[in-house]
Write a protein that holds these residues in place. Structure first.
Motif, PDB file in Angstrom:
ATOM      1  N   VAL A  77      66.548  52.532  43.749  1.00 36.12           N
ATOM      2  CA  VAL A  77      67.651  52.866  42.982  1.00 36.12           C
ATOM      3  C   VAL A  77      67.544  52.527  41.446  1.00 36.12           C
ATOM      4  O   VAL A  77      68.455  52.735  40.878  1.00 36.12           O
ATOM      5  N   LYS A  78      66.361  52.192  40.987  1.00 34.76           N
ATOM      6  CA  LYS A  78      66.123  51.206  39.763  1.00 34.76           C
ATOM      7  C   LYS A  78      66.608  52.543  38.883  1.00 34.76           C
ATOM      8  O   LYS A  78      67.206  52.274  37.741  1.00 34.76           O
ATOM      9  N   GLU A  79      66.100  53.636  38.696  1.00 34.91           N
ATOM     10  CA  GLU A  79      66.303  54.926  37.757  1.00 34.91           C
ATOM     11  C   GLU A  79      67.645  55.227  37.680  1.00 34.91           C
ATOM     12  O   GLU A  79      68.198  55.448  36.735  1.00 34.91           O
ATOM     13  N   ILE A  80      68.486  55.118  39.288  1.00 36.67           N
ATOM     14  CA  ILE A  80      69.763  55.831  39.200  1.00 36.67           C
ATOM     15  C   ILE A  80      70.359  54.425  38.208  1.00 36.67           C
ATOM     16  O   ILE A  80      71.428  54.941  37.564  1.00 36.67           O
ATOM     17  N   ASP A  87      72.114  49.015  29.447  1.00 37.53           N
ATOM     18  CA  ASP A  87      71.753  47.761  28.961  1.00 37.53           C
ATOM     19  C   ASP A  87      70.656  47.138  30.239  1.00 37.53           C
ATOM     20  O   ASP A  87      71.061  46.856  31.227  1.00 37.53           O
ATOM     21  N   PRO A  88      69.390  46.889  29.642  1.00 36.94           N
ATOM     22  CA  PRO A  88      68.386  46.578  30.574  1.00 36.94           C
ATOM     23  C   PRO A  88      68.689  45.225  31.523  1.00 36.94           C
ATOM     24  O   PRO A  88      68.449  45.054  32.526  1.00 36.94           O
ATOM     25  N   VAL A  89      69.050  44.447  30.702  1.00 37.98           N
ATOM     26  CA  VAL A  89      69.535  43.031  31.337  1.00 37.98           C
ATOM     27  C   VAL A  89      70.715  43.219  32.363  1.00 37.98           C
ATOM     28  O   VAL A  89      70.538  42.830  33.587  1.00 37.98           O
ATOM     29  N   ALA A  93      70.427  43.058  36.647  1.00 39.34           N
ATOM     30  CA  ALA A  93      71.352  42.123  37.442  1.00 39.34           C
ATOM     31  C   ALA A  93      72.020  43.043  38.345  1.00 39.34           C
ATOM     32  O   ALA A  93      72.322  42.532  39.601  1.00 39.34           O
ATOM     33  N   ALA A  94      72.394  44.208  38.285  1.00 39.67           N
ATOM     34  CA  ALA A  94      73.085  45.240  39.253  1.00 39.67           C
ATOM     35  C   ALA A  94      72.279  45.572  40.097  1.00 39.67           C
ATOM     36  O   ALA A  94      72.527  45.520  41.493  1.00 39.67           O
ATOM     37  N   ILE A  95      70.929  45.603  39.946  1.00 38.95           N
ATOM     38  CA  ILE A  95      69.859  46.125  40.965  1.00 38.95           C
ATOM     39  C   ILE A  95      69.643  44.849  42.104  1.00 38.95           C
ATOM     40  O   ILE A  95      69.853  45.085  43.132  1.00 38.95           O
ATOM     41  N   VAL A  96      69.618  43.881  41.600  1.00 30.37           N
ATOM     42  CA  VAL A  96      69.498  42.475  42.231  1.00 30.37           C
ATOM     43  C   VAL A  96      70.880  42.504  43.284  1.00 30.37           C
ATOM     44  O   VAL A  96      70.666  42.071  44.465  1.00 30.37           O
ATOM     45  N   GLY A  99      70.963  44.945  46.171  1.00 31.64           N
ATOM     46  CA  GLY A  99      70.022  44.517  47.125  1.00 31.64           C
ATOM     47  C   GLY A  99      69.357  45.667  47.788  1.00 31.64           C
ATOM     48  O   GLY A  99      69.256  46.644  47.055  1.00 31.64           O
ATOM     49  N   LYS A 100      69.041  45.892  49.046  1.00 33.20           N
ATOM     50  CA  LYS A 100      68.309  46.825  49.607  1.00 33.20           C
ATOM     51  C   LYS A 100      69.530  48.001  50.226  1.00 33.20           C
ATOM     52  O   LYS A 100      70.512  47.638  50.746  1.00 33.20           O
ATOM     53  N   ILE A 101      69.242  49.027  49.479  1.00 39.38           N
ATOM     54  CA  ILE A 101      70.088  50.140  49.947  1.00 39.38           C
ATOM     55  C   ILE A 101      69.300  51.099  51.102  1.00 39.38           C
ATOM     56  O   ILE A 101      68.134  51.686  50.748  1.00 39.38           O
ATOM     57  N   GLU A 102      70.246  51.278  52.137  1.00 38.69           N
ATOM     58  CA  GLU A 102      69.706  52.328  53.052  1.00 38.69           C
ATOM     59  C   GLU A 102      70.019  53.776  53.049  1.00 38.69           C
ATOM     60  O   GLU A 102      71.323  53.936  52.583  1.00 38.69           O
TER      61      GLU A 102
END
Length: 191
Positions: A77-80, A87-89, A93-96, A99-102
């Motif tokens: 989901v990084k690109e989403i 803002d990259p930072v 933080a949002a990606i972390v 967590g894991k997305i099913e």
């Protein structure tokens, strides 16, 4: 002179013998193992190519196919997220935090015996993500689509398919400007 003629005749006989011994290999034919629709079921390791605009990213992922559903335990989901959070930072933080997305991708299968493949027609559902940013949640809905069929190939027992994130809605509003995110799996090997 006689020795030279005998030597030449012997060499010609050896070359002819070798030529005839190798021609028996020409009759070997590849006999494909006939596929069944249930052969698609299993665990896969895949090379995923994610691209958006001119940027692309490759990584190895795992997924499972069972009973007409492909399940990604950790859908990328990084690109989403970086499309929603500029803002990259904050995006990292949002990606972390997510967590894991099913994600489960439904498909119907059809046997193509002429080409020894199982054709996969996908029915993607929307992906819903609650993206945390600055103490609030951006309710994000990603419309996923497939432009072509996928295939399970009997020759090497691999699966190949692709998805596209066509549009993203954030809190009910379509994200603009937005470049389509493509998820291509050119090869995945059944474990």
């Amino acid at each position: 002179m006689k020795k030279l003629t005998v030597l030449k005749s012997l060499m010609i006989a050896i070359i002819a013998f070798l030529g005839f011994s190798l021609t028996s290999c020409n009759d070997d034919k590849y006999e494909p193992v006939p596929l069944k629709l249930s052969d698609v079921n299993g665990n896969y390791r895949a090379r995923l190519v994610t691209s958006q605009g001119g940027k692309s990213n490759e990584k190895i992922i795992d997924f499972t196919a069972k009973d007409s559903i492909i399940t990604f335990k950790d859908f990328p989901v990084k690109e989403i997220v970086t499309s929603v959070v500029k803002d990259p930072v904050k995006a990292e933080a949002a990606i972390v935090s997510l967590g894991k997305i099913e994600y489960k991708l439904n498909y119907t299968s059809k046997l193509n015996t002429d080409q020894n493949v199982v054709e996969l027609t996908f029915e993607p559902k929307a992906l819903t993500l609650p993206i945390p940013v600055d103490g609030t949640i951006k309710n994000t809905v990603v419309k996923l689509a497939t432009k072509q069929k996928g295939f399970f190939v009997g020759y090497d027992w691999s699966m190949r398919f692709g998805l596209e994130a066509e549009k993203i809605m954030v809190d009910g509003v379509e994200l603009t400007p937005y470049e389509t995110i493509k998820y291509e799996i050119p090869i995945s090997i059944k474990n």
